[in-house]
Design a protein around this motif. Structure first.
Motif, mmCIF file in Angstrom:
data_model
loop_
_atom_site.group_PDB
_atom_site.id
_atom_site.type_symbol
_atom_site.label_atom_id
_atom_site.label_comp_id
_atom_site.label_asym_id
_atom_site.label_seq_id
_atom_site.Cartn_x
_atom_site.Cartn_y
_atom_site.Cartn_z
ATOM 1 N N LYS A 49 0.833 -1.189 0.000
ATOM 2 C CA LYS A 49 0.000 0.000 0.000
ATOM 3 C C LYS A 49 0.875 1.248 0.000
ATOM 4 C CE LYS A 49 -3.829 -2.322 0.179
ATOM 5 N NZ LYS A 49 -4.696 -2.385 -1.027
ATOM 6 N N LEU A 50 0.575 2.183 -0.901
ATOM 7 C CA LEU A 50 1.377 3.394 -0.989
ATOM 8 C C LEU A 50 1.441 4.154 0.331
ATOM 9 C CD1 LEU A 50 0.521 4.697 -4.555
ATOM 10 C CD2 LEU A 50 2.831 4.506 -3.616
ATOM 11 N N ASN A 51 0.342 4.166 1.066
ATOM 12 C CA ASN A 51 0.310 4.911 2.327
ATOM 13 C C ASN A 51 1.341 4.404 3.329
ATOM 14 O OD1 ASN A 51 -1.609 6.777 1.622
ATOM 15 N ND2 ASN A 51 -3.335 5.580 2.411
ATOM 16 N N ASP A 52 1.744 3.142 3.176
ATOM 17 C CA ASP A 52 2.750 2.582 4.080
ATOM 18 C C ASP A 52 4.155 3.074 3.728
ATOM 19 O OD1 ASP A 52 0.810 1.145 5.435
ATOM 20 O OD2 ASP A 52 1.044 -0.619 4.169
ATOM 21 N N PHE A 53 4.298 3.672 2.548
ATOM 22 C CA PHE A 53 5.620 4.097 2.097
ATOM 23 C C PHE A 53 5.745 5.611 1.967
ATOM 24 C CE2 PHE A 53 5.132 -0.260 0.874
ATOM 25 C CZ PHE A 53 6.391 -0.815 1.036
ATOM 26 N N LEU A 78 2.799 -0.155 -8.482
ATOM 27 C CA LEU A 78 3.216 1.254 -8.452
ATOM 28 C C LEU A 78 4.163 1.529 -7.296
ATOM 29 C CD1 LEU A 78 -0.124 3.051 -9.410
ATOM 30 C CD2 LEU A 78 1.903 2.696 -10.833
ATOM 31 N N VAL A 79 3.947 0.894 -6.138
ATOM 32 C CA VAL A 79 4.900 1.036 -5.040
ATOM 33 C C VAL A 79 6.262 0.529 -5.491
ATOM 34 C CG1 VAL A 79 5.528 0.248 -2.735
ATOM 35 C CG2 VAL A 79 3.154 0.863 -3.224
ATOM 36 N N TYR A 80 6.271 -0.640 -6.095
ATOM 37 C CA TYR A 80 7.507 -1.295 -6.536
ATOM 38 C C TYR A 80 8.254 -0.454 -7.566
ATOM 39 C CZ TYR A 80 10.162 -5.295 -8.591
ATOM 40 O OH TYR A 80 11.120 -6.147 -9.081
ATOM 41 N N LEU A 81 7.549 0.044 -8.574
ATOM 42 C CA LEU A 81 8.188 0.709 -9.712
ATOM 43 C C LEU A 81 8.448 2.193 -9.498
ATOM 44 C CD1 LEU A 81 6.169 -0.991 -12.589
ATOM 45 C CD2 LEU A 81 8.597 -1.336 -12.088
ATOM 46 N N THR A 82 7.597 2.858 -8.737
ATOM 47 C CA THR A 82 7.689 4.317 -8.644
ATOM 48 C C THR A 82 8.190 4.832 -7.307
ATOM 49 O OG1 THR A 82 5.440 4.747 -7.809
ATOM 50 C CG2 THR A 82 5.699 4.461 -10.202
ATOM 51 N N HIS A 83 8.323 3.962 -6.293
ATOM 52 C CA HIS A 83 8.592 4.531 -4.976
ATOM 53 C C HIS A 83 9.831 3.989 -4.262
ATOM 54 C CE1 HIS A 83 6.774 7.581 -2.441
ATOM 55 N NE2 HIS A 83 7.220 6.908 -1.404
ATOM 56 N N PRO A 84 10.833 3.467 -4.960
ATOM 57 C CA PRO A 84 12.092 3.199 -4.247
ATOM 58 C C PRO A 84 12.796 4.521 -3.951
ATOM 59 C CG PRO A 84 12.349 2.712 -6.581
ATOM 60 C CD PRO A 84 10.906 3.077 -6.374
ATOM 61 N N LEU A 85 13.176 4.724 -2.709
ATOM 62 C CA LEU A 85 13.768 6.002 -2.310
ATOM 63 C C LEU A 85 15.272 5.902 -2.056
ATOM 64 C CD1 LEU A 85 10.995 7.318 0.123
ATOM 65 C CD2 LEU A 85 11.288 7.804 -2.320
ATOM 66 N N ALA A 86 15.812 4.698 -2.061
ATOM 67 C CA ALA A 86 17.247 4.504 -1.862
ATOM 68 C C ALA A 86 17.843 3.849 -3.096
ATOM 69 C CB ALA A 86 17.512 3.642 -0.631
ATOM 70 N N GLY A 87 19.007 4.320 -3.487
ATOM 71 C CA GLY A 87 19.713 3.741 -4.620
ATOM 72 C C GLY A 87 21.135 3.380 -4.237
ATOM 73 N N PHE A 88 21.625 2.258 -4.786
ATOM 74 C CA PHE A 88 22.991 1.819 -4.554
ATOM 75 C C PHE A 88 23.671 1.630 -5.909
ATOM 76 C CE2 PHE A 88 20.705 0.654 -0.762
ATOM 77 C CZ PHE A 88 21.608 0.853 0.275
ATOM 78 N N LYS A 97 34.135 1.287 -5.065
ATOM 79 C CA LYS A 97 33.494 1.225 -3.755
ATOM 80 C C LYS A 97 31.966 1.230 -3.903
ATOM 81 C CE LYS A 97 37.313 3.667 -1.494
ATOM 82 N NZ LYS A 97 37.717 4.886 -0.739
ATOM 83 N N LEU A 98 31.287 0.774 -2.863
ATOM 84 C CA LEU A 98 29.826 0.764 -2.852
ATOM 85 C C LEU A 98 29.315 2.129 -2.402
ATOM 86 C CD1 LEU A 98 27.133 -0.803 -3.073
ATOM 87 C CD2 LEU A 98 27.452 -1.490 -0.681
ATOM 88 N N GLY A 99 28.447 2.740 -3.213
ATOM 89 C CA GLY A 99 27.900 4.042 -2.884
ATOM 90 C C GLY A 99 26.391 4.004 -2.758
ATOM 91 N N THR A 100 25.827 5.030 -2.134
ATOM 92 C CA THR A 100 24.380 5.120 -1.987
ATOM 93 C C THR A 100 23.949 6.574 -1.825
ATOM 94 O OG1 THR A 100 22.455 4.345 -0.704
ATOM 95 C CG2 THR A 100 24.435 4.886 0.540
ATOM 96 N N TYR A 101 22.728 6.863 -2.249
ATOM 97 C CA TYR A 101 22.100 8.139 -1.915
ATOM 98 C C TYR A 101 20.591 7.948 -1.869
ATOM 99 C CZ TYR A 101 21.286 8.960 -6.972
ATOM 100 O OH TYR A 101 20.904 8.863 -8.291
ATOM 101 N N ARG A 102 19.912 8.912 -1.287
ATOM 102 C CA ARG A 102 18.468 8.810 -1.096
ATOM 103 C C ARG A 102 17.764 9.999 -1.740
ATOM 104 N NH1 ARG A 102 17.176 4.787 2.453
ATOM 105 N NH2 ARG A 102 15.009 5.467 2.375
ATOM 106 N N VAL A 103 16.510 9.773 -2.093
ATOM 107 C CA VAL A 103 15.652 10.832 -2.626
ATOM 108 C C VAL A 103 14.341 10.825 -1.856
ATOM 109 C CG1 VAL A 103 16.680 10.581 -4.913
ATOM 110 C CG2 VAL A 103 14.560 9.365 -4.385
ATOM 111 N N TRP A 104 13.549 11.865 -2.102
ATOM 112 C CA TRP A 104 12.185 11.921 -1.567
ATOM 113 C C TRP A 104 11.290 12.522 -2.619
ATOM 114 C CZ3 TRP A 104 8.499 15.644 -1.035
ATOM 115 C CH2 TRP A 104 7.370 15.320 -0.277
ATOM 116 N N HIS A 105 10.066 12.023 -2.708
ATOM 117 C CA HIS A 105 9.060 12.633 -3.581
ATOM 118 C C HIS A 105 7.673 12.241 -3.093
ATOM 119 C CE1 HIS A 105 8.313 8.726 -5.525
ATOM 120 N NE2 HIS A 105 9.625 8.591 -5.602
ATOM 121 N N LYS A 106 6.709 13.002 -3.499
ATOM 122 C CA LYS A 106 5.324 12.651 -3.222
ATOM 123 C C LYS A 106 4.917 11.468 -4.079
ATOM 124 C CE LYS A 106 3.974 17.470 -2.312
ATOM 125 N NZ LYS A 106 3.083 18.581 -2.753
ATOM 126 N N GLN A 107 3.694 10.994 -3.893
ATOM 127 C CA GLN A 107 3.183 9.938 -4.753
ATOM 128 C C GLN A 107 3.208 10.409 -6.202
ATOM 129 O OE1 GLN A 107 -0.683 8.439 -3.636
ATOM 130 N NE2 GLN A 107 -1.089 7.583 -5.672
#
Length: 261
Positions: A5-9, A183-193, A200-210
């Motif tokens: 459920k999108l609301n959980d994310f 849609l949660v799976y495809l549009t709402h990952p907020l962390a990338g590696f 070296k292993l890197g990461t960053y995060r994003v934020w967005h509305k639905q």
């Protein structure tokens, strides 16, 4: 796969700091392919596992090509010049087994801007130069694209894609228990590696509305990176799992990227 459920994310935006970036993403598309998971063997560390699903009884892993134009790319908190530039991300859907978070593995990015020097040289991001051109016509009253074409001239990841769209086309995401889960799976990952250019292993995060995406159809695609790495053949690129599109949205990107020890 259990229903999501999108609301959980969805959650309030974490407060940005001086180096964080705010940008609008115009002509944002997610062109996704479902392929045999074995094609991704060895691409990322054992900390991560593919976030697979069953399609017609066969296990599949998903990889997306995500083209867009960065519009008003600027500091999230400070007065700063605004930049506009074409960009395309290549990402595989994974699970971080240390946190159980759904996230993405970035193969890399093409960027059409002199500002490429900052992520590439300062942070060792796997970003590469490309001349990106969009030819798009969006019909506001009809809420659909009359024309969507993107080309990238590049050594690392040349690309050519053309999409079509009909009014009120229904989103269909095979392999998911329901559309919202997809849609949660495809549009709402907020962390990338990703593997940095120094290994070296890197990461960053994003934020967005639905994201308010709608369905589109693929008319033609040629993604040189996917062909060269043997991830999705040229023939397979003509039959995507799904194509989602949104005229414009807004992301916050939290910087600098971190090195994972």
């Amino acid at each position: 796969m259990d229903s999501l459920k999108l609301n959980d994310f969805l959650h309030p935006r974490p407060s940005p700091k001086w180096i964080d970036v705010l940008c609008k993403l115009q002509h944002f598309a997610i062109i996704t392919y479902a392929v045999d998971p074995s094609r991704f063997d060895g691409l990322f560390p054992e900390r991560f596992k593919l976030d697979t699903l069953k399609i017609n009884g066969e296990e599949k892993a998903l990889i997306s090509v995500v083209p867009f134009i960065d519009v008003d790319f600027t500091s999230a908190v400070m007065p700063f010049p605004k930049f506009t530039m074409g960009q395309t991300n290549y990402r595989i859907y994974i699970i971080d087994q240390e946190t159980n978070e759904r996230c993405v593995w970035f193969l890399g990015t093409t960027l059409d801007s002199w500002t490429l020097a900052v992520p590439r040289l300062c942070w060792n991001l796997p970003w590469y130069s490309g001349e990106v051109k969009f030819e798009c016509e969006y019909d506001e009253p009809q809420q659909r694209y009359r024309k969507y074409k993107m080309t990238t001239e590049a050594t690392w990841a040349p690309a050519n894609v053309e999409l079509t769209q009909t009014k009120d086309s229904k989103i269909e995401l095979s392999g998911f228990p329901d559309t919202e889960t997809g849609l949660v799976y495809l549009t709402h990952p907020l962390a990338g590696f990703y593997h940095r250019r120094d290994g070296k292993l890197g990461t960053y995060r994003v934020w967005h509305k639905q994201l308010e995406v709608s369905s589109a159809n693929l008319k033609f695609a040629s993604f040189g990176l996917l062909s060269r790495l043997g991830l999705v053949t040229q023939e397979e690129q003509q039959t995507p799992h799904s194509v989602l599109i949104e005229p414009i949205n807004e992301f916050t990107i939290y910087l600098p990227p971190k090195v994972v020890k």
